[in-house]
Design an enzyme around this catalytic site. Structure first.
Site, PDB file in Angstrom:
ATOM      1  N   ARG A  94       0.868  -1.190   0.000  1.00 13.00           N
ATOM      2  CA  ARG A  94       0.000   0.000   0.000  1.00 13.00           C
ATOM      3  C   ARG A  94       0.902   1.237   0.000  1.00 13.00           C
ATOM      4  O   ARG A  94       1.896   1.276   0.733  1.00 13.00           O
ATOM      5  CB  ARG A  94      -0.925   0.009   1.235  1.00 13.00           C
ATOM      6  N   ASP A 240      -2.521   9.129   7.783  1.00  8.57           N
ATOM      7  CA  ASP A 240      -1.677   8.133   7.103  1.00  8.57           C
ATOM      8  C   ASP A 240      -0.316   8.693   6.733  1.00  8.57           C
ATOM      9  O   ASP A 240       0.666   7.959   6.617  1.00  8.57           O
ATOM     10  CB  ASP A 240      -2.394   7.603   5.866  1.00  8.57           C
ATOM     11  N   ASN A 250      -5.376  11.393   5.007  1.00  6.66           N
ATOM     12  CA  ASN A 250      -6.145  10.448   5.828  1.00  6.66           C
ATOM     13  C   ASN A 250      -7.284   9.902   4.962  1.00  6.66           C
ATOM     14  O   ASN A 250      -7.439  10.298   3.796  1.00  6.66           O
ATOM     15  CB  ASN A 250      -6.664  11.125   7.098  1.00  6.66           C
TER      16      ASN A 250
END
Ligand code: MRU
Length: 348
Positions: A94, A240, A250
């Site tokens: 990711r 994030d 985020n």
């Protein structure tokens, strides 16, 4: 130290494997799955069985330790090359949450410092355990700092799941509510469902109910009305990746909530450990935004809800510009604007 009795650890190192709370099965099924290989770890991150920036990082760190333990070569150079390949594979799972790359960099440094295969294996397990323990401690401190911003009886809105199951323990944005519950401080939480994959409905509602926190679920399009009608006192979210100027990536939908907070004149807080900061990038424009499979928005729980072949756009995150953020709550304290100037005093 405070304890969180009802909430299970979502990631656990079991020496021969990793045990994971399967976040994709929640809330209907509370199941723990075993990961026995680097491929298992990669697939679990990609498929959101484990998700949330800190949890992704620490699971990947355990994944590297697992992969290293399973290496059979007796040649140190080859061992390091193989483990580096595991690190590269996990890094490709990711792109947005920087905690993944932060944790993998620590594992890479540990690997390269080792003088023998046996010491490398031991050191990699210890480093992954240290990352886990540090995250638990950072989240507890974030909870303390976050709680200092709320008054008894406040109603606070949150988005996605930045809770204990997205970290080693406690969570970031949800940590203040867990601590408040233990101290009998009444707070009300409003949780946005968080389309497309419903981390708010499935995970935040579940987690806070497990902990006995007063939580009310709303769908995402109810946020503005709810802030107005229910006199919401503030919004708190996780992150994030936070750039050097405070711009924050985020979960998709966060930017809209920050704009609403500005409109209604309520504070907008970001809660994140120092492992979520990426001081190598100046602003949010350099944050890579993950785009995920279209099925996440054309299906809900296996049922098609949009025409076949409809064009889709499915970014998993958005970036909230620093001027919409009231403060960033870290384990080292609460950072207020000017973020570019102040972040280095709290994070290095
Ligand atoms: O796609 P996800 O579920 O991994 O996204 C999670 C979020 O956006 C969280 O808010 C963030 O990672 C912080 S978790 C403490």
């Amino acid at each position: 130290m405070t304890t969180l009795a009802p909430l299970p650890y979502s990631v656990h190192w079991d020496d021969t494997h990793i045990t994971l709370l399967n976040q994709q099965a929640l809330p209907s099924i509370t199941e723990f799955i075993e990961l026995h290989s680097v491929d298992d770890v990669y697939d679990s991150i990609l498929s959101l069985k484990v998700r949330g920036a800190p949890a992704i990082g620490l699971t990947a760190a355990f994944g590297v330790a697992l992969g290293a333990k399973q290496e059979t070569t007796a040649e140190l150079g080859e061992f390091k090359k193989n483990v580096t390949r595991h690190i590269e594979k996990l890094a490709s799972s990711r792109p947005t949450a920087v905690n993944l790359f932060w944790a993998l960099r620590r594992m890479e440094n540990t690997l390269q410092a080792a003088q023998s295969i046996s010491t490398a294996k031991e050191a990699l397990v210890s480093e992954a355990k240290a990352i886990f323990a540090e995250d638990e401690e950072m989240c507890r401190k974030i909870g303390e700092h976050g709680l200092s911003l709320f008054k008894r009886g406040d109603s606070i809105l949150t988005h996605c799941n930045a809770g204990g199951i997205a970290t080693a323990r406690y969570g970031t944005a949800l940590a203040p509510f867990h601590l408040a519950k233990e101290r009998d401080i009444p707070l009300k939480v409003y949780a946005c469902e968080t389309r497309p994959v419903l981390q708010g409905a499935r995970l935040t509602a579940w987690e806070l109910m497990q902990a006995g926190v007063d939580v009310t679920l709303i769908s995402d399009n109810m946020a503005a009305h709810t802030i107005h009608q229910k006199r919401i006192n503030g919004i708190i979210v996780g992150a994030d990746r936070i750039a050097a100027n405070g711009d924050t990536a985020n979960k998709i939908g966060t930017l809209g909530l920050a704009i609403l907070a500005k409109h209604f004149g309520i504070p907008f807080y970001v809660a994140a450990p120092s492992s979520t900061f990426d001081l190598s990038i100046e602003s949010g424009t350099s944050i890579p935004i993950e785009e995920r499979n279209e099925a996440e928005i054309t299906f809900i729980q296996g049922v098609r809800i949009a025409p076949e072949n409809v064009k889709t756009f499915n970014p998993a995150f958005d970036v909230t510009p620093n001027h919409l953020i009231t403060s960033i709550i870290t384990e080292n304290g609460i950072i207020t604007p000017d973020f570019f100037k102040n972040i280095p005093h709290f994070v290095n």
